[in-house]
Write a protein that holds these residues in place. Sequence first.
Motif, PDB file in Angstrom:
ATOM      1  N   PHE A 145       1.174  -1.105  -0.019  1.00 52.58           N
ATOM      2  CA  PHE A 145      -0.628   0.335  -0.209  1.00 52.58           C
ATOM      3  C   PHE A 145       1.264   0.888   0.049  1.00 52.58           C
ATOM      4  CE2 PHE A 145      -3.633  -3.123   2.103  1.00 52.58           C
ATOM      5  CZ  PHE A 145      -3.640  -2.847   0.956  1.00 52.58           C
ATOM      6  N   ARG A 146       1.504   1.482   0.737  1.00 53.69           N
ATOM      7  CA  ARG A 146       3.169   2.715   0.575  1.00 53.69           C
ATOM      8  C   ARG A 146       3.997   2.578  -0.377  1.00 53.69           C
ATOM      9  NH1 ARG A 146       5.753   0.858   4.448  1.00 53.69           N
ATOM     10  NH2 ARG A 146       7.564  -0.287   3.252  1.00 53.69           N
ATOM     11  N   ASP A 147       4.071   1.527  -1.381  1.00 58.32           N
ATOM     12  CA  ASP A 147       4.238   1.834  -2.616  1.00 58.32           C
ATOM     13  C   ASP A 147       3.386   2.243  -3.771  1.00 58.32           C
ATOM     14  OD1 ASP A 147       6.401   0.728  -1.871  1.00 58.32           O
ATOM     15  OD2 ASP A 147       6.323  -1.072  -2.808  1.00 58.32           O
ATOM     16  N   LEU A 148       1.771   1.730  -3.326  1.00 52.52           N
ATOM     17  CA  LEU A 148       0.893   2.542  -4.608  1.00 52.52           C
ATOM     18  C   LEU A 148       0.917   3.782  -4.671  1.00 52.52           C
ATOM     19  CD1 LEU A 148      -2.421  -0.458  -3.889  1.00 52.52           C
ATOM     20  CD2 LEU A 148      -0.648   0.179  -5.878  1.00 52.52           C
ATOM     21  N   GLY A 149       1.118   4.738  -2.933  1.00 59.16           N
ATOM     22  CA  GLY A 149       1.017   5.587  -2.766  1.00 59.16           C
ATOM     23  C   GLY A 149      -0.336   5.885  -3.243  1.00 59.16           C
ATOM     24  N   GLU A 150      -0.996   7.094  -4.048  1.00 59.58           N
ATOM     25  CA  GLU A 150      -1.786   7.373  -4.317  1.00 59.58           C
ATOM     26  C   GLU A 150      -2.598   6.676  -5.442  1.00 59.58           C
ATOM     27  OE1 GLU A 150      -3.191  10.014  -2.706  1.00 59.58           O
ATOM     28  OE2 GLU A 150      -1.687  10.301  -1.308  1.00 59.58           O
ATOM     29  N   GLN A 151      -2.232   5.943  -6.029  1.00 59.57           N
ATOM     30  CA  GLN A 151      -3.052   5.006  -7.153  1.00 59.57           C
ATOM     31  C   GLN A 151      -3.880   3.494  -5.783  1.00 59.57           C
ATOM     32  OE1 GLN A 151      -0.583   2.498  -9.488  1.00 59.57           O
ATOM     33  NE2 GLN A 151       1.295   4.181  -8.629  1.00 59.57           N
TER      34      GLN A 151
END
Length: 77
Positions: free
Chosen positions: A18-24
């Motif tokens: 989820f952190r790597d997704l950022g705002e996606q």
Amino acid sequence: MSKESIEDVVKSSLERYFRDLGEQKASNVYDMVVLAVEKPLFESVMARADGNQSQAAEMLGINRNTLRKKLQQHGLL
């Protein structure tokens, strides 16, 4: 035995995801996790049962036919 539980590993992996997704926007997270966990689960249990599907199904607490279906889905048969 490792001090880190499977639950902890999954949780930290999801937090990183989820952190790597950022705002996606995240989608199909359930299927992603189930597929990621099932294959190594079946590989490990089948190895532990020395390839005996009946024993593996019993270890997993599932029907042997369900196990066969899952093994086929993951290309393990």
